[in-house]
Design an enzyme around this catalytic site. Structure first.
Site, PDB file in Angstrom:
ATOM      1  CG  HIS A 146      35.611 -19.272 -58.693  1.00  0.00           C
ATOM      2  ND1 HIS A 146      34.873 -19.758 -59.743  1.00  0.00           N
ATOM      3  CD2 HIS A 146      35.201 -17.998 -58.502  1.00  0.00           C
ATOM      4  CE1 HIS A 146      34.066 -18.813 -60.195  1.00  0.00           C
ATOM      5  NE2 HIS A 146      34.243 -17.732 -59.453  1.00  0.00           N
ATOM      6  CB  THR A 204      32.835  -9.984 -67.454  1.00  0.00           C
ATOM      7  OG1 THR A 204      31.415  -9.908 -67.638  1.00  0.00           O
ATOM      8  CG2 THR A 204      33.140 -11.085 -66.463  1.00  0.00           C
ATOM      9  CB  THR A 212      14.518 -15.169 -48.788  1.00  0.00           C
ATOM     10  OG1 THR A 212      14.374 -15.700 -50.101  1.00  0.00           O
ATOM     11  CG2 THR A 212      15.735 -15.778 -48.137  1.00  0.00           C
ATOM     12  CB  THR A 213      11.181 -19.515 -49.636  1.00  0.00           C
ATOM     13  OG1 THR A 213       9.961 -18.780 -49.604  1.00  0.00           O
ATOM     14  CG2 THR A 213      10.878 -21.000 -49.532  1.00  0.00           C
ATOM     15  NE  ARG A 242      25.924  -9.529 -69.232  1.00  0.00           N
ATOM     16  CZ  ARG A 242      27.129  -9.566 -68.654  1.00  0.00           C
ATOM     17  NH1 ARG A 242      27.853 -10.652 -68.713  1.00  0.00           N
ATOM     18  NH2 ARG A 242      27.605  -8.512 -68.018  1.00  0.00           N
ATOM     19  CB  THR A 272      28.843 -21.109 -54.220  1.00  0.00           C
ATOM     20  OG1 THR A 272      27.576 -21.366 -54.844  1.00  0.00           O
ATOM     21  CG2 THR A 272      29.923 -21.708 -55.109  1.00  0.00           C
ATOM     22  CE  LYS A 312      30.292 -19.684 -59.357  1.00  0.00           C
ATOM     23  NZ  LYS A 312      30.693 -18.348 -58.949  1.00  0.00           N
ATOM     24  CB  SER A 366      35.802 -15.787 -61.429  1.00  0.00           C
ATOM     25  OG  SER A 366      35.120 -16.269 -62.536  1.00  0.00           O
ATOM     26  CB  SER A 402      36.559  -3.979 -51.053  1.00  0.00           C
ATOM     27  OG  SER A 402      36.085  -4.794 -52.091  1.00  0.00           O
TER      28      SER A 402
HETATM   29  C1  LIG Z   1      29.781 -17.141 -58.731  1.00  0.00           C
HETATM   30  C2  LIG Z   1      30.375 -16.249 -57.649  1.00  0.00           C
HETATM   31  C3  LIG Z   1      29.639 -15.897 -56.521  1.00  0.00           C
HETATM   32  C4  LIG Z   1      28.183 -16.186 -56.414  1.00  0.00           C
HETATM   33  O1  LIG Z   1      27.913 -17.516 -56.139  1.00  0.00           O
HETATM   34  P1  LIG Z   1      26.529 -18.137 -56.631  1.00  0.00           P
HETATM   35  O2  LIG Z   1      26.323 -19.299 -55.767  1.00  0.00           O
HETATM   36  O3  LIG Z   1      26.699 -18.448 -58.077  1.00  0.00           O
HETATM   37  O4  LIG Z   1      25.493 -17.067 -56.431  1.00  0.00           O
HETATM   38  C5  LIG Z   1      30.275 -15.230 -55.486  1.00  0.00           C
HETATM   39  N1  LIG Z   1      31.581 -14.895 -55.580  1.00  0.00           N
HETATM   40  C6  LIG Z   1      32.312 -15.181 -56.672  1.00  0.00           C
HETATM   41  C7  LIG Z   1      33.734 -14.793 -56.715  1.00  0.00           C
HETATM   42  C8  LIG Z   1      31.724 -15.847 -57.758  1.00  0.00           C
HETATM   43  O5  LIG Z   1      32.434 -16.093 -58.851  1.00  0.00           O
END
Ligand SMILES: *Cc1c(COP(=O)(O)O)cnc(C)c1O
Length: 405
Positions: free
Chosen positions: A217, A363, A277-278, A21, A245, A248, A189, A137
């Site tokens: 996503h 990937t 963790t912080t 990469r 998240t 994104k 994704s 899963s």
């Molecule tokens: C990007 C991604 C995550 C992780 O999210 P981040 O906030 O980037 O760590 C989790 N699940 C899927 C399907 C993703 O594509």
């Protein structure tokens, strides 16, 4: 053992397989999305248009978000100053968790430092702490869920991607008394396909299983308030956990789960990845809250985004550039060869000022190498024409196969 020789050797293996990469060194231009300056390895710079960002709506540069972050820095400073447990819970975190719970129609939400950590921590905590839990899963689940399941050491069953019948077979084969957790995503994704969430919930409910949906996503993007595909389809109340998240479409950083008060409190109390963790910087929490609120009340960006995606697809079709059809905003342009995929991506960057990262094995499966293109509301007609024109040139130069009309 010469450890550096070992490391170099392993890296050579990646290079030989075409899987090494290389990161594009970019400086994004605030207020001029999707433009960026690229720093070449020789130190030269040039302007590029980014076509592969997960900042799907450009919220990372939206003034609503950046001014909320600046204001929070001015009020609270840079860092949180501790873990959530020891002095690090800032009022902005509390407001963000309320905002997220409301977004998904859940009693509570819990934030983590990333979506990866939220999946890893929440799934591993649930699967390891619920006695006898079995995890089901989806075969294409994200690495963060897979790692969470692995870390839990719970029994697991992999069901065929997006196949509720296979899920049902696997659920039916197990002891009805054991607790069960079905883990899957809404928008996947790489192929941009969308799970049959209602059917999966039907099956899960029939066997008394909990459901865990990764909407990473989809949050900000789908549903009248940006609550994700489950919101669009009126299914949020049927899911035990919705995970997302802030990194994104919300344009900032951080992950979360939304669920019942008891479940969130359970993960909060037993998850090492949450507690040791912080906490996120208050400014990140403030920016994420502003972004979520903006997208809750504003359909304009989502509408414009859909229109841009449709326009790009139509222009690709007009030039017979093959792309995978799917019901989402992700446009995978199929190359089908790792070396050619890398070559096209390099030429797009160096000769056309277009940045799309090549997506190769592991990937995606070998033979399905692709350019994963993510149009945003801020890509103009001229940007689209330039991209499709460049792809058309390279398709001819590289003698790649065209789509059959
Ligand atoms: C990007 C991604 C995550 C992780 O999210 P981040 O906030 O980037 O760590 C989790 N699940 C899927 C399907 C993703 O594509």
């Amino acid at each position: 053992m010469d450890m550096n020789a070992f490391f170099e050797n392993a890296l050579d293996g990646l290079r030989d397989a075409g899987n090494y990469r290389v990161f594009a060194d970019l400086e994004r231009h605030a207020g001029d999305f999707p433009r960026a300056t690229r720093y070449r390895p020789d130190g030269e710079t040039h302007d590029v248009t980014v076509w592969c960002s997960n900042d799907y709506l450009g919220m990372g540069q939206n003034a609503v978000v950046t001014s909320a972050m600046k204001e929070a820095i001015d009020r609270c400073g840079a860092g949180a100053g501790g873990t959530r447990n020891i002095s690090g819970t800032n009022h902005y975190h509390v407001l963000l968790e309320k905002e997220l719970a409301d977004l998904h129609g859940k009693e509570a939400a819990l934030i983590f430092t990333s979506g990866y950590v939220s999946n890893w921590a929440a799934i591993s905590t649930l699967a390891s702490r619920v006695p006898g839990c079995i995890v089901y899963s989806d075969g294409l689940n994200h690495a963060s869920m897979i790692e969470g399941i692995r870390h839990s050491r719970a029994d697991k069953r992999i069901w065929k991607h997006n196949d509720p019948e296979d899920l049902e077979r696997k659920l039916a084969a197990d002891d009805p008394e054991r607790p069960k957790l079905v883990a899957f995503e809404s928008v996947y994704s790489m192929d941009g396909d969308i799970a049959p969430i209602a059917e999966i919930c039907d099956v899960a409910e029939k066997y008394g299983a909990m459901t865990y949906l990764d909407e990473v996503h989809a949050v900000g993007m789908y549903g009248p308030r940006g609550g994700g595909v489950a919101e669009r389809e009126g299914l949020m109340d049927r899911l035990t956990v919705i995970e997302g998240t802030m990194g994104k479409a919300f344009g900032v950083m951080g992950g979360y789960i939304a669920a019942s008060t008891a479940l969130c409190d359970f993960v909060r109390s037993f998850s090492s990845g949450f507690i040791f963790t912080t906490a996120l910087p208050p400014a990140l929490a403030a920016g994420a809250t502003a972004s979520i609120q903006h997208l809750k009340g504003n359909e304009i960006l989502r509408r414009r985004h859909k229109e841009r995606v449709a326009k790009l697809r139509a222009k690709l079709d007009a030039r017979s550039i093959p792309h995978m059809s799917n019901p989402s905003h992700i446009v995978p342009v199929m190359v089908g060869n790792a070396a050619k995929c890398k070559w096209i991506s390099d030429l797009l960057l160096d000769s056309y000022g277009i940045y799309v990262q090549p997506i190769n094995y592991p990937t995606v499966p070998v033979g399905t190498e692709r350019l994963r293109i993510t149009p945003t509301p801020l890509h103009s007609d001229a940007d689209i024409d330039h991209l499709v024109g460049a792809l058309n040139d390279l398709w001819s130069q590289c003698a790649l196969s065209r789509a059959v009309a």
